[in-house]
Design a protein around this motif. Sequence first.
Motif, PDB file in Angstrom:
ATOM      1  N   ILE A 212       0.684  -1.238  -0.203  1.00  0.00           N
ATOM      2  CA  ILE A 212       0.042   0.050  -0.002  1.00  0.00           C
ATOM      3  C   ILE A 212       0.685   1.178   0.244  1.00  0.00           C
ATOM      4  CG2 ILE A 212      -1.496   1.511   1.402  1.00  0.00           C
ATOM      5  CD1 ILE A 212      -2.639  -1.547   2.244  1.00  0.00           C
ATOM      6  N   VAL A 213       1.944   1.438   0.846  1.00  0.00           N
ATOM      7  CA  VAL A 213       2.621   2.503   1.007  1.00  0.00           C
ATOM      8  C   VAL A 213       3.481   2.638  -0.246  1.00  0.00           C
ATOM      9  CG1 VAL A 213       5.080   3.326   2.034  1.00  0.00           C
ATOM     10  CG2 VAL A 213       2.930   2.415   3.470  1.00  0.00           C
ATOM     11  N   VAL A 214       4.147   1.408  -0.870  1.00  0.00           N
ATOM     12  CA  VAL A 214       4.730   1.693  -2.145  1.00  0.00           C
ATOM     13  C   VAL A 214       3.772   2.247  -3.319  1.00  0.00           C
ATOM     14  CG1 VAL A 214       5.793   0.196  -4.064  1.00  0.00           C
ATOM     15  CG2 VAL A 214       6.336  -0.117  -1.648  1.00  0.00           C
ATOM     16  N   GLN A 215       2.552   1.591  -3.495  1.00  0.00           N
ATOM     17  CA  GLN A 215       1.450   2.354  -4.042  1.00  0.00           C
ATOM     18  C   GLN A 215       1.445   3.684  -4.097  1.00  0.00           C
ATOM     19  OE1 GLN A 215       0.680   0.948  -7.026  1.00  0.00           O
ATOM     20  NE2 GLN A 215      -0.450   2.909  -7.383  1.00  0.00           N
ATOM     21  N   LEU A 216       1.183   4.334  -2.850  1.00  0.00           N
ATOM     22  CA  LEU A 216       1.175   5.598  -2.399  1.00  0.00           C
ATOM     23  C   LEU A 216       2.258   6.287  -3.393  1.00  0.00           C
ATOM     24  CD1 LEU A 216      -0.436   5.737   1.159  1.00  0.00           C
ATOM     25  CD2 LEU A 216      -1.858   5.969  -1.016  1.00  0.00           C
ATOM     26  N   GLY A 217       3.520   5.843  -2.961  1.00  0.00           N
ATOM     27  CA  GLY A 217       4.646   6.633  -3.417  1.00  0.00           C
ATOM     28  C   GLY A 217       4.446   6.449  -5.180  1.00  0.00           C
ATOM     29  N   THR A 218       4.439   5.242  -5.367  1.00  0.00           N
ATOM     30  CA  THR A 218       4.518   5.067  -6.918  1.00  0.00           C
ATOM     31  C   THR A 218       3.945   5.995  -7.596  1.00  0.00           C
ATOM     32  OG1 THR A 218       5.241   2.788  -6.664  1.00  0.00           O
ATOM     33  CG2 THR A 218       4.251   3.310  -8.921  1.00  0.00           C
ATOM     34  N   SER A 219       2.284   6.410  -7.112  1.00  0.00           N
ATOM     35  CA  SER A 219       1.348   7.084  -8.051  1.00  0.00           C
ATOM     36  C   SER A 219       1.734   8.486  -8.044  1.00  0.00           C
ATOM     37  CB  SER A 219       0.052   7.068  -7.045  1.00  0.00           C
ATOM     38  OG  SER A 219       0.173   7.703  -6.017  1.00  0.00           O
ATOM     39  N   VAL A 220       3.018   9.081  -7.531  1.00  0.00           N
ATOM     40  CA  VAL A 220       3.451  10.359  -7.633  1.00  0.00           C
ATOM     41  C   VAL A 220       5.076  10.121  -8.062  1.00  0.00           C
ATOM     42  CG1 VAL A 220       1.676  11.459  -6.179  1.00  0.00           C
ATOM     43  CG2 VAL A 220       3.732  10.476  -4.959  1.00  0.00           C
ATOM     44  N   GLY A 221       5.127   9.228  -8.398  1.00  0.00           N
ATOM     45  CA  GLY A 221       6.624   9.079  -9.011  1.00  0.00           C
ATOM     46  C   GLY A 221       7.870   8.760  -7.898  1.00  0.00           C
ATOM     47  N   LEU A 222       7.367   8.535  -6.904  1.00  0.00           N
ATOM     48  CA  LEU A 222       8.458   8.211  -5.657  1.00  0.00           C
ATOM     49  C   LEU A 222       8.764   6.566  -5.487  1.00  0.00           C
ATOM     50  CD1 LEU A 222       6.991  10.650  -2.841  1.00  0.00           C
ATOM     51  CD2 LEU A 222       8.802  11.093  -4.465  1.00  0.00           C
ATOM     52  N   GLU A 223       9.875   6.243  -5.624  1.00  0.00           N
ATOM     53  CA  GLU A 223      10.398   5.050  -5.275  1.00  0.00           C
ATOM     54  C   GLU A 223      10.602   5.020  -3.392  1.00  0.00           C
ATOM     55  OE1 GLU A 223      13.602   3.560  -7.154  1.00  0.00           O
ATOM     56  OE2 GLU A 223      12.984   3.952  -9.315  1.00  0.00           O
ATOM     57  N   MET A 224       9.820   4.283  -2.795  1.00  0.00           N
ATOM     58  CA  MET A 224      10.045   4.540  -1.357  1.00  0.00           C
ATOM     59  C   MET A 224       9.394   3.059  -0.803  1.00  0.00           C
ATOM     60  SD  MET A 224       6.947   7.198  -0.538  1.00  0.00           S
ATOM     61  CE  MET A 224       6.825   6.806   1.023  1.00  0.00           C
ATOM     62  N   SER A 225       9.481   2.955   0.623  1.00  0.00           N
ATOM     63  CA  SER A 225       8.711   1.989   1.419  1.00  0.00           C
ATOM     64  C   SER A 225       8.539   2.324   2.551  1.00  0.00           C
ATOM     65  CB  SER A 225       9.849   0.744   1.406  1.00  0.00           C
ATOM     66  OG  SER A 225      10.953   1.416   2.404  1.00  0.00           O
ATOM     67  N   THR A 226       7.867   1.542   3.361  1.00  0.00           N
ATOM     68  CA  THR A 226       7.612   1.875   4.894  1.00  0.00           C
ATOM     69  C   THR A 226       8.635   2.209   5.787  1.00  0.00           C
ATOM     70  OG1 THR A 226       7.833  -0.671   5.428  1.00  0.00           O
ATOM     71  CG2 THR A 226       5.646   0.365   4.980  1.00  0.00           C
ATOM     72  N   HIS A 227      10.003   1.666   5.325  1.00  0.00           N
ATOM     73  CA  HIS A 227      11.301   2.100   5.786  1.00  0.00           C
ATOM     74  C   HIS A 227      11.412   3.492   5.655  1.00  0.00           C
ATOM     75  CE1 HIS A 227      12.355  -1.985   6.927  1.00  0.00           C
ATOM     76  NE2 HIS A 227      12.209  -2.349   6.058  1.00  0.00           N
ATOM     77  N   THR A 228      11.288   4.059   4.473  1.00  0.00           N
ATOM     78  CA  THR A 228      11.233   5.288   4.262  1.00  0.00           C
ATOM     79  C   THR A 228      10.735   6.383   4.894  1.00  0.00           C
ATOM     80  OG1 THR A 228      11.647   4.539   1.600  1.00  0.00           O
ATOM     81  CG2 THR A 228      11.548   7.216   2.216  1.00  0.00           C
ATOM     82  N   LEU A 229       9.484   5.885   5.210  1.00  0.00           N
ATOM     83  CA  LEU A 229       8.330   6.849   6.056  1.00  0.00           C
ATOM     84  C   LEU A 229       8.969   6.894   7.339  1.00  0.00           C
ATOM     85  CD1 LEU A 229       5.021   5.840   5.038  1.00  0.00           C
ATOM     86  CD2 LEU A 229       6.087   7.779   4.191  1.00  0.00           C
ATOM     87  N   ARG A 230       9.493   5.782   7.951  1.00  0.00           N
ATOM     88  CA  ARG A 230      10.188   5.760   9.474  1.00  0.00           C
ATOM     89  C   ARG A 230      11.343   6.742   9.263  1.00  0.00           C
ATOM     90  NH1 ARG A 230      10.589   3.277  14.162  1.00  0.00           N
ATOM     91  NH2 ARG A 230      12.723   2.508  15.053  1.00  0.00           N
ATOM     92  N   HIS A 231      12.252   6.558   8.295  1.00  0.00           N
ATOM     93  CA  HIS A 231      13.061   7.295   8.323  1.00  0.00           C
ATOM     94  C   HIS A 231      12.823   8.905   8.191  1.00  0.00           C
ATOM     95  CE1 HIS A 231      15.538   3.600   8.489  1.00  0.00           C
ATOM     96  NE2 HIS A 231      15.564   3.446   7.059  1.00  0.00           N
ATOM     97  N   THR A 232      11.973   9.114   7.516  1.00  0.00           N
ATOM     98  CA  THR A 232      11.645  10.371   7.302  1.00  0.00           C
ATOM     99  C   THR A 232      10.883  11.146   8.556  1.00  0.00           C
ATOM    100  OG1 THR A 232      10.924  10.028   5.140  1.00  0.00           O
ATOM    101  CG2 THR A 232      10.001  11.960   6.069  1.00  0.00           C
ATOM    102  N   PHE A 233      10.266   9.977   9.522  1.00  0.00           N
ATOM    103  CA  PHE A 233       9.645  10.799  10.673  1.00  0.00           C
ATOM    104  C   PHE A 233      10.982  10.912  11.497  1.00  0.00           C
ATOM    105  CE2 PHE A 233       8.886   9.326  15.135  1.00  0.00           C
ATOM    106  CZ  PHE A 233       7.806  10.214  15.307  1.00  0.00           C
ATOM    107  N   GLY A 234      12.175  10.037  11.655  1.00  0.00           N
ATOM    108  CA  GLY A 234      13.002  10.495  12.691  1.00  0.00           C
ATOM    109  C   GLY A 234      13.815  11.537  12.134  1.00  0.00           C
ATOM    110  N   THR A 235      14.027  11.747  10.885  1.00  0.00           N
ATOM    111  CA  THR A 235      14.796  12.968  10.205  1.00  0.00           C
ATOM    112  C   THR A 235      14.142  14.095  10.608  1.00  0.00           C
ATOM    113  OG1 THR A 235      15.740  11.586   8.280  1.00  0.00           O
ATOM    114  CG2 THR A 235      15.890  13.793   8.124  1.00  0.00           C
TER     115      THR A 235
END
Length: 281
Positions: A212-235
């Motif tokens: 689901i998260v990958v699809q949310l990213g793909t729909s706007v041209g982003l290569e990402m995962s749930t790990h990316t969201l977690r890292h974004t939160f921490g950053t």
Amino acid sequence: MNKEEKLTAYQLALGKAPLSANTKRAYASRVAAFLEWLPEGADLASDRDFVIRDYRQHLKDGHRSPSTVNSHLDAVGHLCLTLGFGAPSARHEHLPQASPRALEPKEQTLFLRSAEKADLSRDRAIGLLGFYSGLRVAELAALNIEDVVLSARKGTVTVWHGKGDRHRELPLHPEARKAVNEWLGDRWFSESDALFINRRGGRLSSRSICEIVVQLGTSVGLEMSTHTLRHTFGTNLVRQGTDIVIVAEMMGHSRLESTRRYSLPSAGDRVKAIAGLPVEG
């Protein structure tokens, strides 16, 4: 033993080693490359560390990256231990440190817009809860309805068994609270206590949440995962000046060293640093 005998003996032992199939294939390939390079007459029993030091230089001369050099040295070290030559003491290459991959500000805006436009309120809640709470995918999948407490002005999410069986409670960001509340209103009937369920009423798996998260990213041209969201939160927490101890607690880290990674420069930071240099004239 000559080279062929060393390789045969190693391959037989490797087949019985408690390693994954991928690791075995990688080790076999790297050890074969090392033995092909090994000079005639070189004695691993007595000259092990000198030989491996020379092999490390050979890899570097071939413009191999530090991580590739280290992966080859790991395989050679396993060869030495397996054949009874002892553990090598030759040093590994220093790996340049960088912060974990997080979404840049513009990418964050794209992701949030994608989540807002999600067809299912469930998918929107997953995306925003991941973005604003930094939960691991397994933690998202393990959430029960009772783990999220909502009111008109605030909300909390409780992780009962995080990594290392650690418990933590996080306040919910208003946008995440709103999204979860909408999903609870739309949630189809199920006897399951799970917060996130599939169409059959069963608990949504970690794999499904990742998709689901990958699809949310793909729909706007982003290569990402749930790990990316977690890292974004921490950053985001670190860069807004939140105390590192608080960030560690909210991330569920047992060691501050894990949290300090988020204060390291990213590839984007380095690009901005160069772009900010003055131009003559």
